[in-house]
Design an enzyme around this catalytic site. Structure first.
Site, PDB file in Angstrom:
ATOM      1  N   GLY A   1      -0.249 -13.991 -13.499  1.00  0.00           N
ATOM      2  CA  GLY A   1      -1.321 -14.056 -12.624  1.00  0.00           C
ATOM      3  C   GLY A   1      -1.857 -12.591 -12.527  1.00  0.00           C
ATOM      4  O   GLY A   1      -1.285 -11.558 -12.188  1.00  0.00           O
TER       5      GLY A   1
ATOM      6  N   GLY B   1      -0.231 -16.810  -6.492  1.00  0.00           N
ATOM      7  CA  GLY B   1      -1.072 -17.133  -5.437  1.00  0.00           C
ATOM      8  C   GLY B   1      -0.176 -17.570  -4.075  1.00  0.00           C
ATOM      9  O   GLY B   1       0.933 -17.598  -4.308  1.00  0.00           O
ATOM     10  N   ARG B   2      -0.803 -17.999  -2.962  1.00  0.00           N
ATOM     11  CA  ARG B   2       0.123 -18.254  -1.882  1.00  0.00           C
ATOM     12  C   ARG B   2      -0.232 -19.652  -1.482  1.00  0.00           C
ATOM     13  O   ARG B   2      -1.342 -20.122  -1.556  1.00  0.00           O
ATOM     14  CB  ARG B   2      -0.221 -17.219  -0.846  1.00  0.00           C
ATOM     15  CG  ARG B   2       0.474 -15.753  -1.127  1.00  0.00           C
ATOM     16  CD  ARG B   2       0.189 -14.557  -0.306  1.00  0.00           C
ATOM     17  NE  ARG B   2       0.978 -15.031   1.098  1.00  0.00           N
ATOM     18  CZ  ARG B   2       2.278 -14.488   1.163  1.00  0.00           C
ATOM     19  NH1 ARG B   2       2.966 -14.380   0.094  1.00  0.00           N
ATOM     20  NH2 ARG B   2       2.956 -14.775   2.164  1.00  0.00           N
TER      21      ARG B   2
ATOM     22  N   HIS C   1     -23.789  15.169   2.615  1.00  0.00           N
ATOM     23  CA  HIS C   1     -23.433  15.785   1.313  1.00  0.00           C
ATOM     24  C   HIS C   1     -22.357  16.707   1.243  1.00  0.00           C
ATOM     25  O   HIS C   1     -22.330  17.665   2.360  1.00  0.00           O
ATOM     26  CB  HIS C   1     -24.467  16.482   0.983  1.00  0.00           C
ATOM     27  CG  HIS C   1     -24.527  16.729  -0.486  1.00  0.00           C
ATOM     28  ND1 HIS C   1     -24.357  15.790  -1.711  1.00  0.00           N
ATOM     29  CD2 HIS C   1     -24.427  18.139  -1.080  1.00  0.00           C
ATOM     30  CE1 HIS C   1     -24.166  16.712  -2.870  1.00  0.00           C
ATOM     31  NE2 HIS C   1     -24.458  18.034  -2.223  1.00  0.00           N
TER      32      HIS C   1
ATOM     33  N   ALA D   1      -5.558 -10.340   6.015  1.00  0.00           N
ATOM     34  CA  ALA D   1      -5.230 -10.186   7.316  1.00  0.00           C
ATOM     35  C   ALA D   1      -5.987  -9.884   8.281  1.00  0.00           C
ATOM     36  O   ALA D   1      -6.075 -10.497   9.619  1.00  0.00           O
ATOM     37  CB  ALA D   1      -4.189  -8.937   7.258  1.00  0.00           C
TER      38      ALA D   1
ATOM     39  N   GLU E   1      -2.438 -14.225 -17.680  1.00  0.00           N
ATOM     40  CA  GLU E   1      -3.547 -15.209 -16.754  1.00  0.00           C
ATOM     41  C   GLU E   1      -4.195 -16.316 -17.580  1.00  0.00           C
ATOM     42  O   GLU E   1      -4.619 -16.016 -18.718  1.00  0.00           O
ATOM     43  CB  GLU E   1      -4.516 -14.105 -16.488  1.00  0.00           C
ATOM     44  CG  GLU E   1      -5.486 -14.632 -15.700  1.00  0.00           C
ATOM     45  CD  GLU E   1      -5.148 -15.420 -14.575  1.00  0.00           C
ATOM     46  OE1 GLU E   1      -4.677 -14.909 -13.468  1.00  0.00           O
ATOM     47  OE2 GLU E   1      -5.696 -16.685 -14.437  1.00  0.00           O
TER      48      GLU E   1
ATOM     49  N   LYS F   1       0.842  -1.196  -0.188  1.00  0.00           N
ATOM     50  CA  LYS F   1      -0.058  -0.082  -0.063  1.00  0.00           C
ATOM     51  C   LYS F   1       0.838   1.041   0.172  1.00  0.00           C
ATOM     52  O   LYS F   1       0.586   2.197  -0.744  1.00  0.00           O
ATOM     53  CB  LYS F   1      -0.784  -0.028   1.134  1.00  0.00           C
ATOM     54  CG  LYS F   1      -2.230  -0.591   0.956  1.00  0.00           C
ATOM     55  CD  LYS F   1      -2.410  -1.983   0.826  1.00  0.00           C
ATOM     56  CE  LYS F   1      -2.266  -2.816  -0.385  1.00  0.00           C
ATOM     57  NZ  LYS F   1      -2.412  -4.252  -0.437  1.00  0.00           N
TER      58      LYS F   1
HETATM   59  P1  FAD Z   1       1.761 -14.034   8.271  1.00  0.00           P
HETATM   60  O1  FAD Z   1       1.482 -12.741   8.171  1.00  0.00           O
HETATM   61  O2  FAD Z   1       2.298 -14.843   6.992  1.00  0.00           O
HETATM   62  O3  FAD Z   1       2.539 -14.226   9.351  1.00  0.00           O
HETATM   63  C1  FAD Z   1       2.797 -15.562   9.896  1.00  0.00           C
HETATM   64  C2  FAD Z   1       4.321 -15.444  10.731  1.00  0.00           C
HETATM   65  O4  FAD Z   1       4.498 -16.470  11.188  1.00  0.00           O
HETATM   66  C3  FAD Z   1       5.472 -15.170  10.036  1.00  0.00           C
HETATM   67  O5  FAD Z   1       6.022 -13.995  10.492  1.00  0.00           O
HETATM   68  C4  FAD Z   1       6.453 -16.002   9.907  1.00  0.00           C
HETATM   69  O6  FAD Z   1       7.789 -15.621  10.036  1.00  0.00           O
HETATM   70  C5  FAD Z   1       6.019 -16.871  11.298  1.00  0.00           C
HETATM   71  N1  FAD Z   1       6.292 -18.196  11.287  1.00  0.00           N
HETATM   72  C6  FAD Z   1       5.972 -18.997  10.509  1.00  0.00           C
HETATM   73  N2  FAD Z   1       6.370 -20.544  10.729  1.00  0.00           N
HETATM   74  C7  FAD Z   1       6.896 -20.067  12.064  1.00  0.00           C
HETATM   75  C8  FAD Z   1       7.433 -21.143  13.108  1.00  0.00           C
HETATM   76  N3  FAD Z   1       7.496 -22.330  12.802  1.00  0.00           N
HETATM   77  N4  FAD Z   1       7.946 -20.544  14.023  1.00  0.00           N
HETATM   78  C9  FAD Z   1       7.916 -19.276  14.402  1.00  0.00           C
HETATM   79  N5  FAD Z   1       7.376 -18.222  13.443  1.00  0.00           N
HETATM   80  C10 FAD Z   1       6.850 -18.835  12.172  1.00  0.00           C
HETATM   81  N6  FAD Z   1      -4.130  -8.718   2.926  1.00  0.00           N
HETATM   82  C11 FAD Z   1      -4.888  -7.925   3.265  1.00  0.00           C
HETATM   83  O7  FAD Z   1      -6.019  -8.217   4.270  1.00  0.00           O
HETATM   84  N7  FAD Z   1      -4.810  -6.670   2.869  1.00  0.00           N
HETATM   85  C12 FAD Z   1      -3.961  -6.443   1.820  1.00  0.00           C
HETATM   86  O8  FAD Z   1      -4.090  -5.476   1.444  1.00  0.00           O
HETATM   87  C13 FAD Z   1      -3.100  -7.362   1.557  1.00  0.00           C
HETATM   88  N8  FAD Z   1      -1.807  -7.059   0.754  1.00  0.00           N
HETATM   89  C14 FAD Z   1      -1.078  -8.004   0.619  1.00  0.00           C
HETATM   90  C15 FAD Z   1      -0.020  -7.825  -0.426  1.00  0.00           C
HETATM   91  C16 FAD Z   1       0.787  -8.776  -0.558  1.00  0.00           C
HETATM   92  C17 FAD Z   1       2.010  -8.481  -1.675  1.00  0.00           C
HETATM   93  C18 FAD Z   1       0.911 -10.095  -0.079  1.00  0.00           C
HETATM   94  C19 FAD Z   1       1.976 -11.080  -0.188  1.00  0.00           C
HETATM   95  C20 FAD Z   1      -0.027 -10.236   0.951  1.00  0.00           C
HETATM   96  C21 FAD Z   1      -1.214  -9.228   1.175  1.00  0.00           C
HETATM   97  N9  FAD Z   1      -2.318  -9.706   1.914  1.00  0.00           N
HETATM   98  C22 FAD Z   1      -3.161  -8.613   2.284  1.00  0.00           C
HETATM   99  C23 FAD Z   1      -2.297 -11.041   2.611  1.00  0.00           C
HETATM  100  C24 FAD Z   1      -1.763 -10.980   4.107  1.00  0.00           C
HETATM  101  O9  FAD Z   1      -0.351 -10.669   4.152  1.00  0.00           O
HETATM  102  C25 FAD Z   1      -1.921 -12.197   4.963  1.00  0.00           C
HETATM  103  O10 FAD Z   1      -3.307 -12.715   4.830  1.00  0.00           O
HETATM  104  C26 FAD Z   1      -1.770 -12.147   6.124  1.00  0.00           C
HETATM  105  O11 FAD Z   1      -0.230 -11.409   6.261  1.00  0.00           O
HETATM  106  C27 FAD Z   1      -1.809 -13.667   6.915  1.00  0.00           C
HETATM  107  O12 FAD Z   1      -1.390 -13.328   8.416  1.00  0.00           O
HETATM  108  P2  FAD Z   1      -1.030 -14.448   9.159  1.00  0.00           P
HETATM  109  O13 FAD Z   1      -0.881 -13.861  10.552  1.00  0.00           O
HETATM  110  O14 FAD Z   1      -1.835 -15.422   8.983  1.00  0.00           O
HETATM  111  O15 FAD Z   1       0.519 -14.875   8.361  1.00  0.00           O
HETATM  112  P1  AMP Z   2      -4.577 -14.993  -7.020  1.00  0.00           P
HETATM  113  O1  AMP Z   2      -4.811 -16.432  -6.332  1.00  0.00           O
HETATM  114  O2  AMP Z   2      -5.738 -14.081  -6.735  1.00  0.00           O
HETATM  115  O3  AMP Z   2      -3.156 -14.478  -6.288  1.00  0.00           O
HETATM  116  O4  AMP Z   2      -4.283 -15.266  -8.379  1.00  0.00           O
HETATM  117  C1  AMP Z   2      -3.111 -15.858  -9.318  1.00  0.00           C
HETATM  118  C2  AMP Z   2      -3.724 -16.157 -10.555  1.00  0.00           C
HETATM  119  O5  AMP Z   2      -2.394 -16.619 -11.073  1.00  0.00           O
HETATM  120  C3  AMP Z   2      -4.673 -16.976 -10.607  1.00  0.00           C
HETATM  121  O6  AMP Z   2      -5.757 -16.254 -11.272  1.00  0.00           O
HETATM  122  C4  AMP Z   2      -4.135 -18.266 -11.757  1.00  0.00           C
HETATM  123  O7  AMP Z   2      -5.190 -18.377 -12.569  1.00  0.00           O
HETATM  124  C5  AMP Z   2      -3.019 -17.494 -12.274  1.00  0.00           C
HETATM  125  N1  AMP Z   2      -2.082 -18.564 -12.689  1.00  0.00           N
HETATM  126  C6  AMP Z   2      -1.538 -19.589 -12.191  1.00  0.00           C
HETATM  127  N2  AMP Z   2      -0.596 -20.212 -12.710  1.00  0.00           N
HETATM  128  C7  AMP Z   2      -0.373 -19.654 -13.950  1.00  0.00           C
HETATM  129  C8  AMP Z   2       0.406 -19.711 -15.174  1.00  0.00           C
HETATM  130  N3  AMP Z   2       1.242 -20.836 -15.348  1.00  0.00           N
HETATM  131  N4  AMP Z   2       0.173 -18.743 -16.131  1.00  0.00           N
HETATM  132  C9  AMP Z   2      -0.557 -17.744 -16.182  1.00  0.00           C
HETATM  133  N5  AMP Z   2      -1.344 -17.695 -15.109  1.00  0.00           N
HETATM  134  C10 AMP Z   2      -1.260 -18.455 -13.934  1.00  0.00           C
END
Ligand code: FAD
Ligand code: AMP
Length: 479
Positions: free
Chosen positions: A188, A278-279, A451, A327, A211, A58
């Site tokens: 993606g 994706g993640r 407004h 988050a 995509e 952000k």
């Molecule tokens: P995480 O934030 O991944 O935290 C997990 C923590 O656990 C980490 O610090 C890790 O080091 C620690 N950990 C893992 N395994 C162990 C272990 N065995 N021992 C000790 N520590 C450990 N979400 C939103 O809601 N809004 C957004 O705008 C948004 N933007 C995003 C942009 C990007 C580029 C990305 C990558 C993600 C974004 N997300 C957003 C998703 C959001 O970041 C995640 O959903 C959120 O961080 C998940 O929270 P969590 O606490 O489950 O895990």
């Molecule tokens: P998101 O899950 O919202 O982060 O989106 C990830 C996107 O990546 C999905 O829409 C998938 O269809 C796309 N994707 C995954 N593998 C491939 C690939 N090999 N080429 C193009 N797009 C992909």
């Protein structure tokens, strides 16, 4: 002797740190184990969200938006900006400062609430014990009354595009590019891909988004997704659907990307490639085989609606369990679990979780989409209000998009809201609150809105549900 806590949390992201703070506030002795280290080797709190996710993305989105506004749109206000330029290292440094401030803030909150932060990698053993291994190889075992796993998620990799974080970047690398690539490929066109692609597009990159799916943002309301595609394409994002990447390799300082589409096989050359496909849950090596924990078929820790795992007094929250990877979803699960451990009757409303894409304009949604209601055979009414009819949006030169409100045909209860438009993230929150209170569209329609505000678009969409909108021609018959 091993240390004892009422609650041991593994992971200090938004799910884990919030759970830990809440547990401590409820009078439980609480420790939070975190493996992330800063560049000085000290424990780093905040997880993905604060360090490499929500917050830094952000920060870059806001910096790049201001730059693009100054360069492309200030002239309509009569402001001329000659030769606007971007200092990328300064932009990155600002982002880092914000991240440092916020992660340091969590450390302060831990101290204030009496949460013990423990540096190391946690692993759940049988009998609610947690093994912690620090970076020097020291191992200790904590005795926990309850364990909350909040280990989060990691970027997904695909074999055709191996990340080297030099030319082929994951989302973390994409937040660190120190210069604007002339040509940027993004695999993606999902939430993260669109946000990161937008940052670098605004700064001047030619951005091509590849995509695999034929449909753009299939989880979104189809009308809103179509409008979003139109707006983002107008900004120059070259979004190619039905395009599957089959190979990517670095040659002579460029990334050669091969892909297949309905037109056959092709290749493109980019200066950088972002992989945003994706993640995945970070659930490997997190628990001992006799701990009683199990994974579901997609690798998430198996939990019920109360985030209880199959092992007694072991809970899991956030990205490491099913549900949207957001988050706020994880934080609310963390609060619910802490409260339940403290003996309260807490539960989570999984039907009312908002989601946002922070492009410009933003895309935000809560509840059911029109296509979901159709598939479920639910009779519904829709009210739509375009921002071009909003005085405030026009005054701000920000009038792309619309608000769409969906309500039950008979009960009038609000079933969903879908917005693409200025400040959509904040606007949708009004409907989230309304839905949480079980409101009807009429309740929103009878509410007084200031407004001129963008919020009036939400009001008008609610009025439009029954054909009572004032500032657009109503399509449906008034009741
Ligand atoms: P995480 O934030 O991944 O935290 C997990 C923590 O656990 C980490 O610090 C890790 O080091 C620690 N950990 C893992 N395994 C162990 C272990 N065995 N021992 C000790 N520590 C450990 N979400 C939103 O809601 N809004 C957004 O705008 C948004 N933007 C995003 C942009 C990007 C580029 C990305 C990558 C993600 C974004 N997300 C957003 C998703 C959001 O970041 C995640 O959903 C959120 O961080 C998940 O929270 P969590 O606490 O489950 O895990
Ligand atoms: P998101 O899950 O919202 O982060 O989106 C990830 C996107 O990546 C999905 O829409 C998938 O269809 C796309 N994707 C995954 N593998 C491939 C690939 N090999 N080429 C193009 N797009 C992909």
């Amino acid at each position: 002797m091993s240390e004892k806590y009422d609650v041991v949390v593994i992971g200090a992201g938004p799910a884990g740190y919030v759970a830990a703070i809440k547990a401590a506030q409820l009078g439980l002795s609480t420790a939070c184990v975190e493996q992330w280290l800063d560049d000085k080797g000290k424990i780093r709190l905040g997880g993905t969200c604060l360090n490499v996710g929500c917050i830094p993305s952000k920060a870059l989105l806001d910096s790049s938006h201001k730059f693009a506004e100054a360069r492309d749109h200030f002239d309509v206000h009569g402001i001329s900006v000659e030769g606007a330029s971007i200092d990328v290292p300064a932009m990155l440094a600002r982002k880092e400062k914000i991240v440092d401030q916020l992660t340091g803030g969590i450390a302060g909150l831990f101290k204030h609430n009496g949460v013990t932060a423990i540096s190391g990698t946690g692993k759940v053993l049988a009998g609610t014990r947690v093994e912690v291994a620090d970076r020097d190889g020291n191992v200790q075992v904590l005795e926990a009354g309850n364990v909350i796993i909040a280990a989060g998620s990691l970027p997904m990799n695909i074999p055709p595009a191996p990340v080297d974080n030099d030319y082929i970047l994951d989302s973390t690398g994409a937040l660190e590019m120190s210069e604007v690539p002339a040509r940027l490929g993004v695999i993606g066109a999902g939430v993260i891909g669109l946000e990161l692609g937008s940052v670098w597009r605004r700064l001047g990159s030619e951005v091509v988004m590849l995509e695999a799916l034929d449909e753009f943002l299939p989880m979104m309301d189809a009308q809103i997704a179509k409008e979003t595609a139109k707006i983002l394409k107008k900004q120059g994002l070259d979004i190619r659907l039905g395009t599957r990447v089959t190979n990517a390799e670095v040659k002579d300082g460029k990334v050669e990307v091969s892909y297949s589409s309905a037109d056959g096989d092709s290749t493109e050359s980019f200066d950088k490639l972002i992989v945003a496909v994706g993640r995945k849950p970070r659930s490997e090596e997190l628990f001992a085989s006799d701990s009683g924990l199990t994974l579901d078929e997609r690798g998430y820790i198996f939990v019920n609606d109360f985030c209880e795992t199959e092992a007694p007094r072991v809970y899991a929250v956030g990205d490491v369990v099913r549900g949207p990877m957001l988050a706020h979803k994880g934080s609310e699960e963390g609060v619910m679990v802490a409260e339940r451990i403290a003996g309260k009757q807490a539960q989570m409303n999984y039907d009312v979780i908002p989601s946002v894409i922070y492009t410009h304009p933003e895309v935000a949604a809560v509840g059911k989409t029109e296509q979901e209601l159709k598939a479920d055979g639910v009779e519904y009414k829709a009210g739509v209000f375009p921002f071009v009819a909003s005085g405030r949006a026009l005054a701000s030169n920000d009038s792309d998009g619309m608000v769409k409100l969906l309500a039950h045909a008979e009960t009038d209860r609000i079933l969903g809201c879908h917005i693409v438009g200025p400040s959509a993230a904040d606007l949708v929150q009004q409907v989230v609150i309304a839905m949480e209170f079980g409101s009807s569209a009429e309740d929103l329609a009878l509410t007084v809105f200031s407004h001129p505000t963008l919020s009036e678009a939400v009001h008008e969409a609610a009025l439009a549900v029954d054909g009572h909108a004032i500032h657009i021609a109503n399509r449906k018959k008034r009741k």
